[in-house]
Structures are given as structure tokens and as C-alpha cells.
Design a protein around this motif. Structure first.
Motif, PDB file in Angstrom:
ATOM      1  N   SER A 103     -29.082   1.625  15.082  1.00 46.96           N
ATOM      2  CA  SER A 103     -29.524   1.399  16.457  1.00 46.96           C
ATOM      3  C   SER A 103     -30.996   0.996  16.513  1.00 46.96           C
ATOM      4  O   SER A 103     -31.385   0.138  17.312  1.00 46.96           O
ATOM      5  N   VAL A 104     -31.815   1.621  15.662  1.00 48.35           N
ATOM      6  CA  VAL A 104     -33.224   1.225  15.573  1.00 48.35           C
ATOM      7  C   VAL A 104     -33.315  -0.238  15.132  1.00 48.35           C
ATOM      8  O   VAL A 104     -34.084  -1.031  15.687  1.00 48.35           O
ATOM      9  N   ALA A 105     -32.518  -0.590  14.125  1.00 48.02           N
ATOM     10  CA  ALA A 105     -32.524  -1.969  13.631  1.00 48.02           C
ATOM     11  C   ALA A 105     -32.112  -2.955  14.723  1.00 48.02           C
ATOM     12  O   ALA A 105     -32.754  -4.001  14.921  1.00 48.02           O
ATOM     13  N   ILE A 106     -31.061  -2.617  15.452  1.00 47.07           N
ATOM     14  CA  ILE A 106     -30.558  -3.507  16.497  1.00 47.07           C
ATOM     15  C   ILE A 106     -31.569  -3.643  17.632  1.00 47.07           C
ATOM     16  O   ILE A 106     -31.738  -4.724  18.207  1.00 47.07           O
ATOM     17  N   SER A 107     -32.268  -2.549  17.961  1.00 48.10           N
ATOM     18  CA  SER A 107     -33.238  -2.600  19.055  1.00 48.10           C
ATOM     19  C   SER A 107     -34.352  -3.597  18.757  1.00 48.10           C
ATOM     20  O   SER A 107     -34.874  -4.247  19.670  1.00 48.10           O
ATOM     21  N   VAL A 108     -34.716  -3.746  17.486  1.00 46.85           N
ATOM     22  CA  VAL A 108     -35.738  -4.720  17.108  1.00 46.85           C
ATOM     23  C   VAL A 108     -35.248  -6.130  17.420  1.00 46.85           C
ATOM     24  O   VAL A 108     -35.960  -6.939  18.023  1.00 46.85           O
ATOM     25  N   GLY A 109     -34.025  -6.439  17.018  1.00 45.61           N
ATOM     26  CA  GLY A 109     -33.476  -7.757  17.313  1.00 45.61           C
ATOM     27  C   GLY A 109     -33.269  -7.989  18.797  1.00 45.61           C
ATOM     28  O   GLY A 109     -33.503  -9.093  19.303  1.00 45.61           O
ATOM     29  N   ASN A 110     -32.832  -6.943  19.506  1.00 46.30           N
ATOM     30  CA  ASN A 110     -32.605  -7.068  20.951  1.00 46.30           C
ATOM     31  C   ASN A 110     -33.844  -7.555  21.680  1.00 46.30           C
ATOM     32  O   ASN A 110     -33.766  -8.375  22.598  1.00 46.30           O
ATOM     33  N   VAL A 111     -35.005  -7.024  21.295  1.00 45.15           N
ATOM     34  CA  VAL A 111     -36.252  -7.330  22.000  1.00 45.15           C
ATOM     35  C   VAL A 111     -36.948  -8.551  21.421  1.00 45.15           C
ATOM     36  O   VAL A 111     -37.400  -9.433  22.167  1.00 45.15           O
ATOM     37  N   LEU A 112     -37.041  -8.647  20.102  1.00 45.43           N
ATOM     38  CA  LEU A 112     -37.891  -9.660  19.486  1.00 45.43           C
ATOM     39  C   LEU A 112     -37.243 -11.027  19.336  1.00 45.43           C
ATOM     40  O   LEU A 112     -37.938 -12.047  19.344  1.00 45.43           O
ATOM     41  N   LEU A 113     -35.922 -11.081  19.201  1.00 48.19           N
ATOM     42  CA  LEU A 113     -35.297 -12.397  19.049  1.00 48.19           C
ATOM     43  C   LEU A 113     -35.430 -13.238  20.321  1.00 48.19           C
ATOM     44  O   LEU A 113     -35.834 -14.407  20.243  1.00 48.19           O
ATOM     45  N   PRO A 114     -35.149 -12.694  21.515  1.00 45.41           N
ATOM     46  CA  PRO A 114     -35.413 -13.483  22.725  1.00 45.41           C
ATOM     47  C   PRO A 114     -36.901 -13.803  22.899  1.00 45.41           C
ATOM     48  O   PRO A 114     -37.253 -14.865  23.419  1.00 45.41           O
ATOM     49  N   THR A 115     -37.781 -12.894  22.467  1.00 42.16           N
ATOM     50  CA  THR A 115     -39.212 -13.154  22.558  1.00 42.16           C
ATOM     51  C   THR A 115     -39.603 -14.329  21.678  1.00 42.16           C
ATOM     52  O   THR A 115     -40.402 -15.192  22.080  1.00 42.16           O
ATOM     53  N   LEU A 116     -39.040 -14.395  20.480  1.00 47.15           N
ATOM     54  CA  LEU A 116     -39.311 -15.504  19.585  1.00 47.15           C
ATOM     55  C   LEU A 116     -38.800 -16.822  20.180  1.00 47.15           C
ATOM     56  O   LEU A 116     -39.469 -17.860  20.085  1.00 47.15           O
ATOM     57  N   VAL A 117     -37.629 -16.775  20.798  1.00 48.78           N
ATOM     58  CA  VAL A 117     -37.085 -17.976  21.449  1.00 48.78           C
ATOM     59  C   VAL A 117     -38.023 -18.459  22.538  1.00 48.78           C
ATOM     60  O   VAL A 117     -38.331 -19.653  22.643  1.00 48.78           O
ATOM     61  N   LYS A 118     -38.510 -17.533  23.352  1.00 48.88           N
ATOM     62  CA  LYS A 118     -39.409 -17.896  24.452  1.00 48.88           C
ATOM     63  C   LYS A 118     -40.746 -18.430  23.935  1.00 48.88           C
ATOM     64  O   LYS A 118     -41.317 -19.361  24.502  1.00 48.88           O
ATOM     65  N   ARG A 119     -41.246 -17.838  22.846  1.00 47.62           N
ATOM     66  CA  ARG A 119     -42.534 -18.252  22.295  1.00 47.62           C
ATOM     67  C   ARG A 119     -42.467 -19.622  21.632  1.00 47.62           C
ATOM     68  O   ARG A 119     -43.349 -20.465  21.827  1.00 47.62           O
TER      69      ARG A 119
END
Length: 393
Positions: A103-119
Motif C-alpha cells: 500500500s505504501v508502494a502504491i500510494s507513491v505511484g498514485n500521487v507521483l505518476l499523475p504529477t509527473l504527467v502534469k509536469r
């Protein structure tokens, strides 16, 4: 770096953000028999991830800021493999501990992958968000449809069948290496310290509640739909296939809906269309679970795909700038998962109390009605911090 390479990497990372949870769903009856846990306790296995998501979401942007988005996402795939392997140990502590780790691992992807897309892809928000949400549906489709057949093919127990999905995480990590090698040195993540400003925004609350109910329904269905269908008289393997069908059907709609949303001023038609289809599907499961089962799965799949795509793209479209987009993302992830966390456990506990799935299904239908109402607000052409204004394209 090629846009195709980035797109494939994003899809594969997103594909890994659900199987660690949804692959357990068709295995729940076996897990419950072996462990002796009640339905309510077993339901906690799908509640724990949302609690972890809510706790971690406020911290993840800071982690991405310190070590870089690409490095943090790569580390999350490594941690995901560790969590899968931990759950191989034959103990309840390892089962729940491994669930916390994944769950910790998934939470990183949940938040940072859309952030990377936006950036990195501000001019392709609809397309790249669509690839992300498409991956979110590919993962559950694979996990729900292949877990039981994979168990039968390999002859392993339910823990071994669950651990096989570590291979997918390894593939995701390998495909992320080109992105990691060309990583951007600037962090590009806005701090979430002013998330509290969003708490005074009715529009932000509408987006957040829409997000919360989307994932409450998603994780509850992932946890209990196969059991509901098995109790109605469907075979175990067939029930798993029906859950997989939802995610398979959702895939093209999860890709298409963010693209369409980015091309229209108002997204009300999409936010309400998705929830309307979910309502129709749940009513079918409630009234005639064995008659027209595949039709109900198709309706649920289209509804899931549309609402998932709309949910993630609304975070960008309802925000006038990157800073407030980060604040809104933090609010939806933190507050949204807090509200969603009780779904699977509550449904399991309600079933234990009533010894029937009618009450839990009626509860889900009522919650989708609430989601429909918030979609009327969240989908309107406005932005947080203002009463008027056009959405970001």
C-alpha cells in the motif's frame, strides 16, 4: 526520449497500482477458510490500503521533491515486490504487514505518476491521463481474470497465486528504466502545506467526494463482487472472470473519457453518464444476479471506465494553476481515501450482520446516487478559487 516509450512506461506502472489489492479478491474465500477470519476482518485487507493511501498522500510529494519523481516511482516498484514476497509467509501478521508495504508502494505511484504527467506533458494532459487511467483498469482486469487460472496452472496455494503478481511489478520497473535514465533534475512537485485552503472550497469538496465514492465503490466491488456472485450460484472461476470483465470493458473508456473531458467546457455529461451506468449495473446485480450477469458487468465496466477517467482529469481541469492542482490532488487523495476506507470493511460487516448481500448492494446503490449528485457540481465549468472561469485544456 520517445513519447511512445514514456507512454508505455506510464501504462505499465499504472497497471501495477491495483493488482496487489484486487488479485486478493477472487482468493478471499480461500484466505478466509485458511485463516479463520470473519468477513469483516478479511474485508480489512482491502480497507488497510486506503488508510495507508490517506496517511501517505500528504508525505509523498515531499519524498518526490527530495529524491525526484522518477526515482521515487522506481523505488515504489521495488517496494511493491518486497510486499508481495512478504505476504508469502504463512501468518496473519505477514499478510497484513505485506499489505501495508504494498500500500505504501502504491500510494507513491498514485500521487507521483499523475504529477509527473502534469509536469512533463502539460499539452497532452487528456491523452497522458487517459493512458494512466487505462493502466489503472488493465491491472484489475488481469488480476481478477488470471489469478484463479494461474493458481490452477501452477498448483500453488492462494498466497503463491497472489505473489505471482510480483513479476508484473518487475516488468514495470524494467520498462521504467529509460524514464529513470532521462530523469529531470528539477523536482516539479508543489508542497501540500496549503491544502487547508481547499477545505473552504465547495468545488474542491465536490471533486473530493466524487473521488472518494469512486474508489469506495471500486475497492468494495473488487473485494466482494466475486463472493456475491458465488453466493448467488456462480462458479468461483466464472465469478472471477466477471470481475475481470468489468475492468476489461473499462479500459477503452478510461482512455477515452479524459480526452473527451479535455475538449469540452463542462464535464457534467461525462460525470453523470458514468454514475448512471454504475447505478444500472448494481440494480441488475441486486435484482437478477444470474440473469444477464454479463450485461451488468458491461454496464459496471463502462461506468467504471468513464468515472475513473473523469475523476483524475477533473483534478487538473478544476485547477487554475499547478500549485492549486497539487493542493487539490493532495486533498482528493488524503480526504478521499479517508472517506473511502470504510467501504469494504463496512460491506463485509453488514453482510455478517444481515447474512445477506441485499443490504450491502442497496448501500452501494445509495452511495452511487450521492456520487451522481456531486458529479453535477464537480463537472461544471468552474475552477477552485473562483466562481467562474473556464477549465484548463
Amino acid at each position: 526520449m520517445s513519447l511512445v516509450v514514456v507512454g508505455v512506461a506510464i501504462v505499465l506502472i499504472a497497471t501495477n497500482l491495483r493488482p496487489a489489492i484486487t488479485a486478493l479478491s477472487p482468493l478471499l474465500p480461500q484466505a478466509q477458510v485458511e485463516t479463520g477470519f470473519s468477513a469483516g476482518v478479511i474485508g480489512l485487507l482491502t480497507t488497510v490500503p486506503m488508510v495507508v493511501f490517506a496517511i501517505m498522500s500528504g508525505w509523498v510529494p515531499g519524498i518526490g521533491h527530495r529524491i525526484g519523481l522518477e526515482v521515487a516511482i522506481a523505488a515504489s516498484m521495488v517496494l511493491l515486490v518486497v510486499g508481495f514476497l512478504l505476504r508469502l509467509a504463512p501468518s496473519g501478521f505477514a499478510l497484513f504487514g505485506g499489505t501495508v508495504v504494498v500500500s505504501v508502494a502504491i500510494s507513491v505511484g498514485n500521487v507521483l505518476l499523475p504529477t509527473l504527467v502534469k509536469r512533463d506533458h502539460p499539452g497532452r494532459v487528456g491523452l497522458m491521463t487517459g493512458l494512466y487511467t487505462m493502466g489503472l483498469n488493465i491491472g484489475p482486469a488481469l488480476a481478477a481474470g488470471l489469478t484463479i487460472p494461474l493458481q490452477g496452472l501452477t498448483g500453488v496455494g492462494w498466497r503463491g497465486a497472489l505473489a505471482w503478481w510480483a513479476v508484473l511489478a518487475g516488468i514495470g520497473l524494467l520498462c521504467w528504466v529509460p524514464v529513470l535514465r532521462h530523469r529531470t533534475r528539477s523536482a516539479g512537485t508543489a508542497a501540500c502545506r496549503s491544502m487547508h485552503a481547499m477545505l473552504r472550497e465547495p468545488l474542491a469538496w465536490a471533486v473530493t467526494v466524487y473521488f472518494a465514492l469512486l474508489f469506495l465503490v471500486f475497492y468494495t466491488v473488487s473485494a466482494w463482487l466475486p463472493t456475491i456472485l458465488v453466493d448467488a450460484g456462480l462458479g468461483v472461476a466464472t465469478a472471477g472472470t466477471m470481475l475481470s470483465a468489468i475492468s476489461v470493458v473499462a479500459i477503452p473508456f478510461a482512455l477515452l473519457s479524459p480526452i473527451l473531458a479535455g475538449r469540452t467546457r463542462s464535464q457534467v455529461w461525462l460525470s453523470t453518464l458514468g454514475t448512471g451506468l454504475l447505478l444500472a449495473g448494481f440494480l441488475g446485480v441486486l435484482l437478477a444476479p444470474l440473469d444477464g450477469t454479463l450485461l451488468w458487468m458491461v454496464l459496471l465496466g463502462i461506468g467504471q471506465g468513464v468515472t475513473t477517467g473523469v475523476c483524475f482529469v477533473l483534478i487538473v481541469l478544476r485547477s487554475p494553476d499547478a500549485e492549486r492542482a497539487a493542493q487539490l490532488a493532495a486533498m482528493t487523495q488524503t480526504v478521499g481515501y479517508v472517506l473511502a476506507a470504510g467501504g469494504p470493511w463496512s460491506v463485509g460487516a453488514l453482510h455478517d450482520l444481515l447474512d445477506s448481500w441485499t443490504g450491502p448492494l442497496v448501500l452501494l446503490i445509495a452511495l452511487v446516487f450521492v456520487q451522481l449528485s456531486t458529479g453535477l457540481i464537480a463537472g461544471r465549468d468552474r475552477q477552485v478559487g473562483s466562481t467562474t472561469g473556464r477549465a484548463i485544456r
